[in-house]
Structures are given as structure tokens and as C-alpha cells.
Scaffold this motif. Structure first.
Motif, mmCIF file in Angstrom:
data_model
loop_
_atom_site.group_PDB
_atom_site.id
_atom_site.type_symbol
_atom_site.label_atom_id
_atom_site.label_comp_id
_atom_site.label_asym_id
_atom_site.label_seq_id
_atom_site.Cartn_x
_atom_site.Cartn_y
_atom_site.Cartn_z
ATOM 1 N N SER A 69 0.812 -1.222 0.000
ATOM 2 C CA SER A 69 0.000 0.000 0.000
ATOM 3 C C SER A 69 0.846 1.272 0.000
ATOM 4 O O SER A 69 0.306 2.372 0.133
ATOM 5 C CB SER A 69 -0.922 0.001 1.221
ATOM 6 N N ASN A 70 2.170 1.120 -0.106
ATOM 7 C CA ASN A 70 3.095 2.264 -0.099
ATOM 8 C C ASN A 70 2.923 3.148 1.133
ATOM 9 O O ASN A 70 2.944 4.377 1.039
ATOM 10 C CB ASN A 70 2.939 3.091 -1.376
ATOM 11 N N ILE A 71 2.759 2.504 2.284
ATOM 12 C CA ILE A 71 2.643 3.227 3.549
ATOM 13 C C ILE A 71 3.987 3.129 4.269
ATOM 14 O O ILE A 71 4.499 2.047 4.505
ATOM 15 C CB ILE A 71 1.516 2.652 4.421
ATOM 16 N N ASP A 72 4.554 4.275 4.605
ATOM 17 C CA ASP A 72 5.849 4.353 5.279
ATOM 18 C C ASP A 72 5.752 3.740 6.678
ATOM 19 O O ASP A 72 4.827 4.025 7.432
ATOM 20 C CB ASP A 72 6.260 5.818 5.374
ATOM 21 N N TYR A 73 6.739 2.908 7.042
ATOM 22 C CA TYR A 73 6.764 2.289 8.369
ATOM 23 C C TYR A 73 6.767 3.339 9.483
ATOM 24 O O TYR A 73 6.303 3.077 10.588
ATOM 25 C CB TYR A 73 7.998 1.408 8.544
ATOM 26 N N GLY A 74 7.289 4.499 9.202
ATOM 27 C CA GLY A 74 7.322 5.564 10.195
ATOM 28 C C GLY A 74 5.943 6.047 10.605
ATOM 29 O O GLY A 74 5.804 6.712 11.632
#
Length: 78
Positions: free
Chosen positions: A49-54
Motif C-alpha cells: 500500500s506504499n505506507i511508510d513504516y514511520g
């Protein structure tokens, strides 16, 4: 508004829930693994989903069954 995504479930592999909060932050409840890849389903979802781990702000473990905690070490290593 909070969006919730249920991952896994069935076949004894547990479940994991991704919560996407209205401000874009993310929470993870439990962390099962993908039985084919042996990776945490929650992390696979974030990558796909191209969600940054941060964006992950919290991780909740609901109970101490192996099919709900196995992927947690992978999440903590990110």
C-alpha cells in the motif's frame, strides 16, 4: 474517521488488523504471518500500500497465542 483492514484469519494462521487514523498514522493490532512467505502480513500490507513504516505509531497484542504474535518481532525490527 478510522479505516480498519483485517488481514489473515482462518486456517489457524491468526489475524492482524491495520488501523489507519484520520491523520494518516497507522496502528497494528496483533501480527500474524503469511504462511507462504513467513513474513508479517501487516508489513506486507504496508509495503503493497506504499505506507511508510514511520507512520506506525502503536502495536497492540490482544492475547498470547502464537498465531497472533509471531510477526511482532519483524515489526519491531523495522
Amino acid at each position: 474517521m478510522i479505516e480498519s483492514i483485517l488481514l489473515g484469519g482462518g486456517n489457524g494462521f491468526g489475524e492482524s488488523i491495520i488501523l489507519i487514523l484520520s491523520n494518516g498514522d497507522v496502528g497494528i493490532i496483533d501480527s500474524c504471518i503469511n504462511p507462504k512467505t513467513k513474513k508479517a502480513l501487516s508489513l506486507e500490507y504496508l509495503v503493497e500500500s506504499n505506507i511508510d513504516y514511520g507512520k506506525v505509531k502503536f502495536l497492540i497484542l490482544t492475547h498470547f497465542h502464537q498465531d497472533h504474535y509471531t510477526g511482532i518481532s519483524q515489526i519491531l525490527d523495522v
